[in-house]
Write a protein that holds these residues in place. Sequence first.
Motif, PDB file in Angstrom:
ATOM      1  N   GLY A  38       0.800  -1.222   0.000  1.00  0.00           N
ATOM      2  CA  GLY A  38       0.000   0.000   0.000  1.00  0.00           C
ATOM      3  C   GLY A  38       0.830   1.268   0.000  1.00  0.00           C
ATOM      4  O   GLY A  38       2.059   1.248   0.019  1.00  0.00           O
ATOM      5  N   ARG A  39       0.110   2.365   0.004  1.00  0.00           N
ATOM      6  CA  ARG A  39       0.795   3.663  -0.020  1.00  0.00           C
ATOM      7  C   ARG A  39       1.454   3.931   1.330  1.00  0.00           C
ATOM      8  O   ARG A  39       1.061   3.387   2.356  1.00  0.00           O
ATOM      9  N   THR A  40       2.446   4.796   1.292  1.00  0.00           N
ATOM     10  CA  THR A  40       3.166   5.169   2.503  1.00  0.00           C
ATOM     11  C   THR A  40       2.786   6.601   2.896  1.00  0.00           C
ATOM     12  O   THR A  40       2.082   7.285   2.159  1.00  0.00           O
ATOM     13  N   ALA A  41       3.272   7.030   4.027  1.00  0.00           N
ATOM     14  CA  ALA A  41       2.972   8.391   4.490  1.00  0.00           C
ATOM     15  C   ALA A  41       3.431   9.435   3.473  1.00  0.00           C
ATOM     16  O   ALA A  41       2.778  10.448   3.284  1.00  0.00           O
ATOM     17  N   GLY A  42       4.551   9.186   2.813  1.00  0.00           N
ATOM     18  CA  GLY A  42       5.060  10.090   1.780  1.00  0.00           C
ATOM     19  C   GLY A  42       5.952  11.183   2.327  1.00  0.00           C
ATOM     20  O   GLY A  42       5.841  11.572   3.496  1.00  0.00           O
ATOM     21  N   PRO A  43       6.836  11.679   1.475  1.00  0.00           N
ATOM     22  CA  PRO A  43       7.805  12.686   1.922  1.00  0.00           C
ATOM     23  C   PRO A  43       7.183  13.992   2.395  1.00  0.00           C
ATOM     24  O   PRO A  43       7.730  14.652   3.273  1.00  0.00           O
ATOM     25  N   GLU A  44       6.021  14.361   1.851  1.00  0.00           N
ATOM     26  CA  GLU A  44       5.388  15.610   2.275  1.00  0.00           C
ATOM     27  C   GLU A  44       4.957  15.534   3.735  1.00  0.00           C
ATOM     28  O   GLU A  44       5.166  16.476   4.496  1.00  0.00           O
ATOM     29  N   ALA A  45       4.342  14.428   4.121  1.00  0.00           N
ATOM     30  CA  ALA A  45       3.912  14.272   5.521  1.00  0.00           C
ATOM     31  C   ALA A  45       5.118  14.276   6.449  1.00  0.00           C
ATOM     32  O   ALA A  45       5.080  14.880   7.527  1.00  0.00           O
ATOM     33  N   HIS A  46       6.193  13.625   6.014  1.00  0.00           N
ATOM     34  CA  HIS A  46       7.406  13.611   6.842  1.00  0.00           C
ATOM     35  C   HIS A  46       8.004  15.014   6.952  1.00  0.00           C
ATOM     36  O   HIS A  46       8.369  15.442   8.052  1.00  0.00           O
ATOM     37  N   ALA A  47       8.075  15.721   5.840  1.00  0.00           N
ATOM     38  CA  ALA A  47       8.656  17.071   5.860  1.00  0.00           C
ATOM     39  C   ALA A  47       7.837  18.001   6.750  1.00  0.00           C
ATOM     40  O   ALA A  47       8.396  18.810   7.505  1.00  0.00           O
ATOM     41  N   ARG A  48       6.520  17.870   6.701  1.00  0.00           N
ATOM     42  CA  ARG A  48       5.647  18.707   7.538  1.00  0.00           C
ATOM     43  C   ARG A  48       5.906  18.416   9.023  1.00  0.00           C
ATOM     44  O   ARG A  48       6.049  19.331   9.831  1.00  0.00           O
ATOM     45  N   ALA A  49       5.993  17.129   9.374  1.00  0.00           N
ATOM     46  CA  ALA A  49       6.234  16.765  10.771  1.00  0.00           C
ATOM     47  C   ALA A  49       7.622  17.213  11.229  1.00  0.00           C
ATOM     48  O   ALA A  49       7.790  17.674  12.359  1.00  0.00           O
ATOM     49  N   VAL A  50       8.616  17.093  10.357  1.00  0.00           N
ATOM     50  CA  VAL A  50       9.974  17.538  10.695  1.00  0.00           C
ATOM     51  C   VAL A  50       9.956  19.041  10.963  1.00  0.00           C
ATOM     52  O   VAL A  50      10.528  19.516  11.950  1.00  0.00           O
ATOM     53  N   ALA A  51       9.295  19.807  10.098  1.00  0.00           N
ATOM     54  CA  ALA A  51       9.250  21.268  10.256  1.00  0.00           C
ATOM     55  C   ALA A  51       8.581  21.670  11.566  1.00  0.00           C
ATOM     56  O   ALA A  51       8.929  22.700  12.152  1.00  0.00           O
TER      57      ALA A  51
END
Length: 169
Positions: A38-51
Amino acid sequence: MIRVRLTRGTDIGRLEAVERAAATLFRTLPDLAWLAEGRTAGPEAHARAVAQGLSWVAVDEADQPVGFLIAAIEDDADLHVLELAVAADHQGRGAGRALMQTARREAQARALSALTLTTFRRVAWNAPFYARLGYEALTAEAMPAYLLEALAAQAEHGLTDRVAMRLSL
């Protein structure tokens, strides 16, 4: 020894592989085997959480991520765990527990009232794991709107037998 640290932007490219490795365990459950691809969280979700300072990684001896947790603040009161993943070959060593403890300390430091999450009710490494950490299943009547919306969205994507859980701080 498990070490947890804040996720760095340079870690994001490695986190999809961690999530995919964690999802391979779903292949052991016929009704959920499709989640392994299936799909993963994706880099955008990770970047948002990192920020937002709401992303942590469990790292190996070479400081490479073997697990992660990303979260969001909901209703200005709750730290909502969006995703917890530990690579299958590193599970059972305390990485998931350490990541959850880190999220709890962060929620306390931010003076939030609870941690929340949604998960599978009957998958051994899901709701039963969180229950051992003190999380309690919520009834629909006790759920804030964001959890009701999350469960509804998950159901639309074929994720059934889900439960919202909360740990009051």
